[in-house]
Each structure stands twice: as C-alpha cells, then as structure tokens.
Design an enzyme around this catalytic site. Structure first.
Site, short mmCIF file in Angstrom:
data_model
loop_
_atom_site.label_atom_id
_atom_site.label_comp_id
_atom_site.label_asym_id
_atom_site.label_seq_id
_atom_site.Cartn_x
_atom_site.Cartn_y
_atom_site.Cartn_z
N GLY A 74 26.18 78.69 53.30
CA GLY A 74 26.25 78.68 54.46
C GLY A 74 26.92 80.70 54.36
O GLY A 74 27.13 80.59 53.72
N PHE A 92 31.91 87.11 57.75
CA PHE A 92 32.47 88.54 56.82
C PHE A 92 32.11 87.16 55.14
O PHE A 92 33.31 87.56 54.09
CB PHE A 92 33.63 87.90 56.66
CG PHE A 92 34.22 88.99 57.57
CD1 PHE A 92 35.02 88.37 58.56
CD2 PHE A 92 34.37 90.18 57.75
CE1 PHE A 92 35.14 89.44 60.46
CE2 PHE A 92 34.34 91.16 58.54
CZ PHE A 92 34.10 91.22 60.30
N GLY A 93 31.33 86.57 54.80
CA GLY A 93 31.55 86.03 53.53
C GLY A 93 30.61 84.55 52.92
O GLY A 93 29.65 84.45 54.63
N ASP A 120 41.31 78.51 67.82
CA ASP A 120 39.71 79.02 67.87
C ASP A 120 38.97 77.58 67.48
O ASP A 120 38.29 77.31 66.61
CB ASP A 120 39.13 80.33 66.16
CG ASP A 120 37.69 80.16 66.81
OD1 ASP A 120 37.30 81.45 66.22
OD2 ASP A 120 37.23 80.73 68.00
N VAL A 159 29.48 80.60 51.69
CA VAL A 159 29.91 80.19 50.77
C VAL A 159 28.95 79.01 49.95
O VAL A 159 27.70 79.41 50.13
CB VAL A 159 30.69 78.94 51.90
CG1 VAL A 159 29.76 78.13 52.46
CG2 VAL A 159 31.54 77.87 51.18
C1 MPY Z 1 31.10 81.42 54.91
C2 MPY Z 1 30.40 80.58 55.82
C3 MPY Z 1 31.66 80.46 56.44
C4 MPY Z 1 31.79 81.53 57.84
C5 MPY Z 1 32.60 81.10 59.04
C6 MPY Z 1 33.24 79.64 59.15
C7 MPY Z 1 33.10 78.64 58.12
C8 MPY Z 1 33.63 77.39 58.14
C9 MPY Z 1 32.79 76.69 59.19
C10 MPY Z 1 31.92 78.98 57.05
N1 MPY Z 1 31.99 77.97 56.13
C11 MPY Z 1 33.33 77.13 55.28
O1 MPY Z 1 33.91 77.45 55.30
N2 MPY Z 1 32.03 76.07 54.70
C12 MPY Z 1 33.43 75.57 54.05
C13 MPY Z 1 33.04 74.34 53.39
C14 MPY Z 1 31.58 74.62 53.88
C15 MPY Z 1 31.66 75.42 54.42
C16 MPY Z 1 31.02 73.13 53.73
N3 MPY Z 1 29.43 72.99 53.49
C17 MPY Z 1 28.61 74.09 54.21
O2 MPY Z 1 28.80 74.37 54.51
C18 MPY Z 1 27.84 72.63 54.22
C19 MPY Z 1 26.40 73.11 54.66
C20 MPY Z 1 25.25 72.45 55.07
C21 MPY Z 1 25.05 71.21 55.00
N4 MPY Z 1 23.39 70.25 54.53
C22 MPY Z 1 23.03 70.91 55.54
C23 MPY Z 1 21.32 70.19 55.35
N5 MPY Z 1 21.15 68.82 55.30
C24 MPY Z 1 20.44 67.61 55.10
C25 MPY Z 1 22.50 67.75 54.28
C26 MPY Z 1 23.59 68.92 54.49
C27 MPY Z 1 25.91 70.41 53.61
C28 MPY Z 1 27.19 71.31 53.78
N6 MPY Z 1 31.64 72.56 52.42
N7 MPY Z 1 32.75 73.84 52.81
#
Ligand code: MPY
Length: 309
Positions: A43, A47-48, A159, A50
């Site tokens: 995703g 700002f980033g 938040d 992952v």
């Molecule tokens: C940089 C991205 C970001 C920006 C801002 C805030 C946040 C926290 C939510 C984040 N994410 C973050 O830090 N994240 C830390 C993480 C994390 C995100 C994560 N998993 C996933 O993002 C993810 C997405 C889709 C996924 N599939 C989707 C399709 N499905 C069929 C199977 C499962 C399975 C896992 N595990 N630790």
C-alpha cells in the site's frame, strides 16, 4: 528480529565445553536493507510506501515502510515521524500494530512493522457496506482493549478511524499509524489534515480557556467508529462546514435498524462533555459488548432459557 534473536540465543543451552570458546553475543539491533528480501507492495500513503518483506536470517515476515526524508522535510512531518517511532516502538499489544525497529540510509527511513495479512479494515467495511452487530461489537471490544493499554501509558492516539486500522491473520484488528499520537495531556494544535468526521468537539473549537484535551478524545472517536461500523457512514458526515457544526452540537441520528443496546453505547460515547463520556472499563462491560463478545454467552443464554429476558 531482536526478540527472535534473543530467544534463539537463550534456546541454545551452552555445554560446559562451550565455556572455553568465546560465546558470540546476540547481535546489537542494527538493521540494514540488505537483511531483507523485499516482496510485493502492500500500500502507499501520503508519505510512504509499504512492502511485504522477509528478514533473511530468520525468515521472519514483516512489512517494511519506506519514507523519503525529502518528502518528510517538505511535509514538515519529521517531528511527527520521530514521535511515531518513539511511541510505537514501546508498545506491545495484540490489537496494536508492532513497530519492531527502524533504520535509515542517506535518502530514506525504513520502519520494520508487523505484517497484517488481511489488509485494511476500511476496505472490508466498504465491501460489506456495514458490519453485522456481532462483528462490530467484537471489533469495538478489541479497540477498547487497545485504547485502555494506550491510555495507561498516557498515549492518546487522536486519529482513530477505519483507514488507520488493519486486520491480522486471525481477523483481529490492529491500530496502526501513530503519526498523530501524543503524550497526554496535550494542547498541540497541529494542522489536522484529512477527514474531520472523527474529531471530537473539544478539538474542533477550543473553549475560551487553553485548549487542553485528554485521552477522552479517543472515546469520542470510538463512538464515531462504532456508528460507522454499524451504519456504514460516519454520524456527522456532511460538508466540512456542516460537519464541524454538527459535531460541535452533537447532532446525529441513529437509524432504526441499529439495536437499542448499540444505540445506547454510541450515545454514551458521543457526549460533548469529555468528562461525561463512558470510560473504557464500562465500554468493555456494556451489555452490547457482553452480549456479542463473552465466550459462551450464547450457550449461557440458552442454558438459562430466554424466558427471563
Ligand atoms: C504506507 C502505507 C500506510 C500509510 C499510512 C497509514 C498506514 C497504516 C494503515 C499505512 N500502512 C501501513 O503502515 N501498513 C503496515 C502494515 C500494512 C500496512 C500491512 N498490510 C497491508 O497493508 C496489506 C494490504 C492488503 C492486503 N491484501 C489485500 C488483498 N486481499 C485479497 C489480501 C490481503 C494484505 C495486507 N501490514 N503491516
């Protein structure tokens, strides 16, 4: 990672003959990019990005969040990221996403984060439109447990919203993104960006006296989250100006399909006066939570026969 390395070295019980050979000390917690195999992108945020990652020596699967220093400087969020790292590194709870460590190179900061294999909660909510009461109640019980843990450490998340909640392998939810969390009490007035929907009245329009607010802001957001899980949209959703006005007045309507118990909990959380919001202990003991969350509750009800209800 550190806990695993420590665990492994403690697992190895050196034999007396070993005492002669220099026993290698567990590695200091220095991480670098070469230690990880990088997998698919998971995703991206403001700002980033992952990525799925695997630590080579242990095979440990994690998520690697990559932040570009230049973007953080432009966005004036370095302090926020430093606080996110400092706060999240010291938290360990099943419903809070773990931050195992971090490192940086000349251009980027890398956060080694717990992998939540079922992705973003808000996508589940959008797909299902709204959650059945048993699922919403279980999620709110997990959120209440996580918030209780945070507040005991005098951390306010500030938040809480579906976009900041991920789903782990067993369907449990995990609060993530501590970019806005602070130590209580706090009167920081950062310019909040993103949705107003979850902001409590005391963060919308500070009173005449200084605008100190407390952990109670997370209780309001928990009420908004409960409503959105059950209804599929936020209670004060409107144009920005109208949203602010409706929050300040606590003006919302709860649709008739929401059960009386759920309605009662929402009304006890969405209280304008922070001091009058139901505390987390009472959230966990609320009839709506007990009804859906206490193991064997259904069996107990059957056993005692519903006639008394
Ligand atoms: C940089 C991205 C970001 C920006 C801002 C805030 C946040 C926290 C939510 C984040 N994410 C973050 O830090 N994240 C830390 C993480 C994390 C995100 C994560 N998993 C996933 O993002 C993810 C997405 C889709 C996924 N599939 C989707 C399709 N499905 C069929 C199977 C499962 C399975 C896992 N595990 N630790």
């Amino acid at each position: 990672l550190p806990s695993q390395a420590a665990q492994r070295s403690s697992e190895i019980q050196p034999r007396s003959s070993d005492y002669t050979a220099p026993v290698s000390q567990p590695q200091p917690k220095q991480f670098h990019l070469g230690m990880f195999e990088i997998g698919k992108p998971l995703g991206k945020g403001k700002f980033g990005r992952v990525y799925l990652a695997r630590e080579r020596s242990t095979g440990f699967v994690c998520a690697l969040k990559v932040l570009h220093k230049s973007e953080l400087t432009q966005g004036k969020v370095e302090k926020q990221v430093r606080r996110e790292i400092e706060i999240q590194s010291n938290l360990a709870h099943p419903n809070i996403l773990r931050l195992y460590g971090h490192f940086h190179d000349s251009k980027r900061i890398f956060l080694i984060i717990e992998y939540a294999s079922k992705g973003e909660l808000y996508k589940h909510l959008r797909r299902e439109q709204r959650f059945p009461e048993w699922k919403a109640a279980q999620y709110i019980a997990q959120m209440a447990a996580a918030l209780k843990y945070l507040h005991k450490k005098h951390v306010i998340h500030r938040d809480i919203k579906p976009e900041n909640i991920l789903v782990g392998m067993h369907g449990e939810i995990k609060i993530s993104d501590f970019g806005w969390s602070v130590h209580a009490p706090n009167n920081r007035r950062n310019t909040m960006c993103g949705t107003l929907d979850y902001l409590p009245p005391e963060m919308i329009k500070p009173g005449r006296e200084e605008n100190w607010y407390s952990e109670k802001v997370d209780l309001w957001s928990l009420g908004v989250l409960t409503y959105e899980f059950l209804v599929g949209e936020a209670p004060f959703e409107d144009t920005p100006v109208m949203t602010q006005r409706r929050i300040a007045r606590g003006e919302m309507t709860i649709p008739p399909f929401v059960s009386a118990e759920a309605r009662d909990l929402i009304k006890r959380l969405l209280v304008l006066d922070p001091e009058k919001r139901i505390p987390l202990d009472e959230v966990q003991q609320h009839p709506w939570i007990i009804k859906h969350c206490v193991k064997g509750e259904r069996a107990y009800q059957r056993a005692s026969g519903d006639k008394q209800r």
